[in-house]
Design a protein around this motif. Structure first.
Motif, PDB file in Angstrom:
ATOM      1  N   TYR A 100       7.339   2.439   5.840  1.00  0.00           N
ATOM      2  CA  TYR A 100       8.399   3.162   5.121  1.00  0.00           C
ATOM      3  C   TYR A 100       7.893   4.535   4.690  1.00  0.00           C
ATOM      4  O   TYR A 100       6.690   4.738   4.511  1.00  0.00           O
ATOM      5  CB  TYR A 100       8.813   2.416   3.842  1.00  0.00           C
ATOM      6  CG  TYR A 100       9.038   0.942   4.030  1.00  0.00           C
ATOM      7  CD1 TYR A 100      10.232   0.472   4.558  1.00  0.00           C
ATOM      8  CD2 TYR A 100       8.039   0.018   3.685  1.00  0.00           C
ATOM      9  CE1 TYR A 100      10.438  -0.893   4.741  1.00  0.00           C
ATOM     10  CE2 TYR A 100       8.237  -1.342   3.861  1.00  0.00           C
ATOM     11  CZ  TYR A 100       9.440  -1.788   4.390  1.00  0.00           C
ATOM     12  OH  TYR A 100       9.636  -3.122   4.566  1.00  0.00           O
ATOM     13  N   THR A 101       8.862   5.457   4.458  1.00  0.00           N
ATOM     14  CA  THR A 101       8.503   6.797   3.979  1.00  0.00           C
ATOM     15  C   THR A 101       9.431   7.214   2.847  1.00  0.00           C
ATOM     16  O   THR A 101      10.644   7.009   2.921  1.00  0.00           O
ATOM     17  CB  THR A 101       8.651   7.844   5.119  1.00  0.00           C
ATOM     18  OG1 THR A 101       7.729   7.529   6.154  1.00  0.00           O
ATOM     19  CG2 THR A 101       8.370   9.260   4.628  1.00  0.00           C
ATOM     20  N   LEU A 102       8.849   7.796   1.813  1.00  0.00           N
ATOM     21  CA  LEU A 102       9.639   8.502   0.799  1.00  0.00           C
ATOM     22  C   LEU A 102       9.290   9.976   0.935  1.00  0.00           C
ATOM     23  O   LEU A 102       8.110  10.349   0.878  1.00  0.00           O
ATOM     24  CB  LEU A 102       9.279   8.027  -0.616  1.00  0.00           C
ATOM     25  CG  LEU A 102       9.852   6.685  -1.091  1.00  0.00           C
ATOM     26  CD1 LEU A 102       9.256   6.311  -2.439  1.00  0.00           C
ATOM     27  CD2 LEU A 102      11.380   6.737  -1.186  1.00  0.00           C
TER      28      LEU A 102
ATOM     29  N   PHE B 293       0.844  -1.198   0.000  1.00  0.00           N
ATOM     30  CA  PHE B 293       0.000   0.000   0.000  1.00  0.00           C
ATOM     31  C   PHE B 293       0.878   1.246   0.000  1.00  0.00           C
ATOM     32  O   PHE B 293       1.755   1.382   0.847  1.00  0.00           O
ATOM     33  CB  PHE B 293      -0.928  -0.014   1.212  1.00  0.00           C
ATOM     34  CG  PHE B 293      -2.064  -0.956   1.021  1.00  0.00           C
ATOM     35  CD1 PHE B 293      -3.247  -0.523   0.451  1.00  0.00           C
ATOM     36  CD2 PHE B 293      -1.935  -2.308   1.347  1.00  0.00           C
ATOM     37  CE1 PHE B 293      -4.293  -1.397   0.222  1.00  0.00           C
ATOM     38  CE2 PHE B 293      -2.970  -3.188   1.123  1.00  0.00           C
ATOM     39  CZ  PHE B 293      -4.155  -2.732   0.560  1.00  0.00           C
ATOM     40  N   ILE B 294       0.612   2.128  -0.963  1.00  0.00           N
ATOM     41  CA  ILE B 294       1.384   3.375  -1.045  1.00  0.00           C
ATOM     42  C   ILE B 294       0.427   4.546  -0.807  1.00  0.00           C
ATOM     43  O   ILE B 294      -0.520   4.752  -1.572  1.00  0.00           O
ATOM     44  CB  ILE B 294       2.069   3.522  -2.423  1.00  0.00           C
ATOM     45  CG1 ILE B 294       2.996   2.321  -2.688  1.00  0.00           C
ATOM     46  CG2 ILE B 294       2.852   4.830  -2.498  1.00  0.00           C
ATOM     47  CD1 ILE B 294       3.769   2.397  -4.002  1.00  0.00           C
ATOM     48  N   PHE B 295       0.665   5.293   0.251  1.00  0.00           N
ATOM     49  CA  PHE B 295      -0.169   6.454   0.579  1.00  0.00           C
ATOM     50  C   PHE B 295       0.543   7.696   0.080  1.00  0.00           C
ATOM     51  O   PHE B 295       1.682   7.956   0.469  1.00  0.00           O
ATOM     52  CB  PHE B 295      -0.393   6.524   2.092  1.00  0.00           C
ATOM     53  CG  PHE B 295      -1.130   5.317   2.596  1.00  0.00           C
ATOM     54  CD1 PHE B 295      -2.516   5.311   2.630  1.00  0.00           C
ATOM     55  CD2 PHE B 295      -0.444   4.161   2.941  1.00  0.00           C
ATOM     56  CE1 PHE B 295      -3.205   4.177   3.024  1.00  0.00           C
ATOM     57  CE2 PHE B 295      -1.127   3.021   3.342  1.00  0.00           C
ATOM     58  CZ  PHE B 295      -2.513   3.032   3.382  1.00  0.00           C
ATOM     59  N   ILE B 296      -0.133   8.436  -0.798  1.00  0.00           N
ATOM     60  CA  ILE B 296       0.465   9.687  -1.270  1.00  0.00           C
ATOM     61  C   ILE B 296      -0.262  10.815  -0.549  1.00  0.00           C
ATOM     62  O   ILE B 296      -1.488  10.946  -0.673  1.00  0.00           O
ATOM     63  CB  ILE B 296       0.313   9.860  -2.797  1.00  0.00           C
ATOM     64  CG1 ILE B 296       0.860   8.619  -3.531  1.00  0.00           C
ATOM     65  CG2 ILE B 296       1.042  11.103  -3.269  1.00  0.00           C
ATOM     66  CD1 ILE B 296       0.705   8.707  -5.042  1.00  0.00           C
TER      67      ILE B 296
ATOM     68  N   LEU C 195       0.967   9.984   8.958  1.00  0.00           N
ATOM     69  CA  LEU C 195       1.052   8.842   8.031  1.00  0.00           C
ATOM     70  C   LEU C 195       2.484   8.373   7.821  1.00  0.00           C
ATOM     71  O   LEU C 195       2.712   7.209   7.512  1.00  0.00           O
ATOM     72  CB  LEU C 195       0.374   9.164   6.688  1.00  0.00           C
ATOM     73  CG  LEU C 195      -1.125   8.870   6.716  1.00  0.00           C
ATOM     74  CD1 LEU C 195      -1.946  10.118   6.892  1.00  0.00           C
ATOM     75  CD2 LEU C 195      -1.559   8.118   5.471  1.00  0.00           C
ATOM     76  N   SER C 196       3.429   9.271   7.988  1.00  0.00           N
ATOM     77  CA  SER C 196       4.827   8.859   7.885  1.00  0.00           C
ATOM     78  C   SER C 196       5.205   8.008   9.091  1.00  0.00           C
ATOM     79  O   SER C 196       5.830   6.955   8.952  1.00  0.00           O
ATOM     80  CB  SER C 196       5.711  10.104   7.790  1.00  0.00           C
ATOM     81  OG  SER C 196       7.054   9.739   7.931  1.00  0.00           O
ATOM     82  N   ARG C 197       4.793   8.438  10.272  1.00  0.00           N
ATOM     83  CA  ARG C 197       5.138   7.691  11.492  1.00  0.00           C
ATOM     84  C   ARG C 197       4.473   6.317  11.508  1.00  0.00           C
ATOM     85  O   ARG C 197       5.049   5.342  11.968  1.00  0.00           O
ATOM     86  CB  ARG C 197       4.719   8.486  12.734  1.00  0.00           C
ATOM     87  CG  ARG C 197       5.707   9.591  13.098  1.00  0.00           C
ATOM     88  CD  ARG C 197       5.329  10.275  14.391  1.00  0.00           C
ATOM     89  NE  ARG C 197       4.268  11.261  14.185  1.00  0.00           N
ATOM     90  CZ  ARG C 197       3.021  11.152  14.616  1.00  0.00           C
ATOM     91  NH1 ARG C 197       2.644  10.099  15.306  1.00  0.00           N
ATOM     92  NH2 ARG C 197       2.144  12.103  14.371  1.00  0.00           N
TER      93      ARG C 197
ATOM     94  N   LEU D 148       3.728   2.103   2.693  1.00  0.00           N
ATOM     95  CA  LEU D 148       4.730   3.127   2.367  1.00  0.00           C
ATOM     96  C   LEU D 148       4.005   4.462   2.224  1.00  0.00           C
ATOM     97  O   LEU D 148       3.001   4.547   1.521  1.00  0.00           O
ATOM     98  CB  LEU D 148       5.413   2.751   1.036  1.00  0.00           C
ATOM     99  CG  LEU D 148       6.155   3.834   0.251  1.00  0.00           C
ATOM    100  CD1 LEU D 148       7.383   4.329   1.014  1.00  0.00           C
ATOM    101  CD2 LEU D 148       6.594   3.289  -1.119  1.00  0.00           C
ATOM    102  N   THR D 149       4.519   5.501   2.895  1.00  0.00           N
ATOM    103  CA  THR D 149       3.922   6.828   2.748  1.00  0.00           C
ATOM    104  C   THR D 149       4.858   7.721   1.937  1.00  0.00           C
ATOM    105  O   THR D 149       6.064   7.769   2.202  1.00  0.00           O
ATOM    106  CB  THR D 149       3.658   7.466   4.135  1.00  0.00           C
ATOM    107  OG1 THR D 149       2.615   6.728   4.776  1.00  0.00           O
ATOM    108  CG2 THR D 149       3.219   8.910   4.007  1.00  0.00           C
ATOM    109  N   VAL D 150       4.293   8.401   0.944  1.00  0.00           N
ATOM    110  CA  VAL D 150       5.045   9.380   0.154  1.00  0.00           C
ATOM    111  C   VAL D 150       4.541  10.748   0.609  1.00  0.00           C
ATOM    112  O   VAL D 150       3.393  11.111   0.330  1.00  0.00           O
ATOM    113  CB  VAL D 150       4.793   9.175  -1.357  1.00  0.00           C
ATOM    114  CG1 VAL D 150       5.580  10.197  -2.173  1.00  0.00           C
ATOM    115  CG2 VAL D 150       5.158   7.755  -1.787  1.00  0.00           C
TER     116      VAL D 150
END
Ligand code: M6R
Length: 357
Positions: free
Chosen positions: A141-143, A98-101, A135-137, A125-127
């Protein structure tokens, strides 16, 4: 601080060439090659399908990101509006990522999906533009976007940063999977930064376009095909939220299935024509609306332009056109809002972070 700028939005649009350059730098390794964190690369490669979850402008960046992961990395992608996903979860693949933008990292609609999929033990993964945001915490993972603080409610530089970071992540994943793509992304992104600069330096022309097409408009349409369609919906959102002109973004081919009934004398239609394989089709759509009285503004790209196009953006790699074609739409919306004396940085009814579901 906005310094000498009248609005944060204008400052943030002007920062966009620098944002792309900063991203190239932040995502280059010691050898000067584009790179992402090894654990994130591993998570992407381990997935059999990516689920991009986002709202608003970030959702629009996700639509572009889907094409990058599919074309540059060969990984299938679904893009979902976060507020819908919660009660309409699709059948998932065996190994989803799952990628959260999310620019702010605080959007409640997206967070509720994160909470739900974490309960199901899926990797996340949060972008985001905001290190340390919720959402990063809470994601594995975070980009980071490295765009610097975005203060204006209308998202501009964060969109460009999201699209650039997604392109890099997809490219790096593709390279590491040995996918032949024949693109030097680092060099192409540097060309994009210069192209964006050319457009932000053409403000007078864009202000004139806003005046010619939108001064007295009640509504407006944005059309495009393929990647231009992804940008059309973002252009329409930008215009709506800051100028309050009712606007819709459309896939060019969909017009004839209903919406063309709304075209009357003088209706503004912005048509993006930066995608070679569909250039003829979109120009055909323009003919159809012009025949019904529309005031069409064609925005094409060097090499694909024809006489009569109102704006020609600098030539960039065909996959990267969204990074450049969105810029005139942002600036046209800005000037349309100024002409109507709207509060550009703080449009009515809107907040920068939407922390309610
Ligand atoms: O912070 P996020 O990226 O999660 O925010 C999502 C949307 O609320 C946001 O993109 C919104 O649509 C902007 N105002 C658009 O300019």
């Amino acid at each position: 601080e906005k310094g000498t700028y009248p609005h944060y939005m204008l400052k943030e649009m002007d920062e966009q060439p620098g944002v792309v350059r900063k991203i190239i730098q932040e995502y280059s390794d010691a050898n000067g090659e584009l790179a992402i964190d090894a654990s994130i690369l591993k998570a992407i490669k381990a997935a059999d399908r990516l689920y991009i979850i986002a709202a608003g402008t970030s959702y629009h960046a996700g639509l572009v990101g889907k094409q990058y992961f599919e074309k540059l990395a060969g990984i299938p992608v679904e893009v979902h509006i976060s507020s819908e996903f919660g009660y309409n979860m699709p059948l998932l693949s065996e190994k989803p990522l799952f990628i959260f933008i999310t620019q702010s990292g605080e959007t409640a609609d997206s967070r509720q999906v994160l909470v739900k999929v974490k309960e199901l033990n899926y990797p996340t993964l949060t972008v985001t533009n905001v290190p340390g945001s919720t959402l990063s915490r809470e994601a594995d993972y975070t980009l980071l976007l490295h765009a610097g603080p975005e203060i204006a409610v209308a998202s501009t530089k964060a969109y460009v940063a999201q699209v650039a970071v997604l392109a890099i992540a997809a490219y790096v994943a593709g390279q590491s999977n040995g996918k032949e793509v024949n693109v030097d992304l680092k060099q192409e992104l540097a060309i994009v930064a210069n192209g964006i600069q050319t457009i932000v330096d053409s403000k007078e022309e864009l202000e004139q376009i806003a005046e010619d097409y939108l001064k007295i408009a009640r509504n407006a349409f944005f059309i495009g095909r393929n990647l231009d369609f992804c940008v059309s919906v973002e252009g329409a959102l930008k215009l709506k939220e800051i100028s309050y002109i009712q606007a819709e973004g459309f896939a060019g081919g969909e017009l004839k299935h209903g919406t063309i009934a709304l075209i009357e004398n003088g209706t503004p239609v912005f048509a993006l024509a930066t995608q070679e394989q569909v250039a003829l089709n979109i120009r055909g759509n323009v003919k159809e609306v012009v025949a019904r009285g529309a005031n069409a503004c064609i925005i094409s790209m060097e090499g694909l332009n024809e006489e009569g196009d109102r704006l020609v953006i600098p030539k960039v790699h065909p996959l990267l056109t969204p990074l450049v074609s969105v810029i005139p739409l942002q600036l046209i919306s800005y000037y349309a809002a100024l002409h109507r004396r709207c509060d550009v940085d703080k449009p009515r009814n809107l907040a920068k972070s939407v922390t309610v579901e």
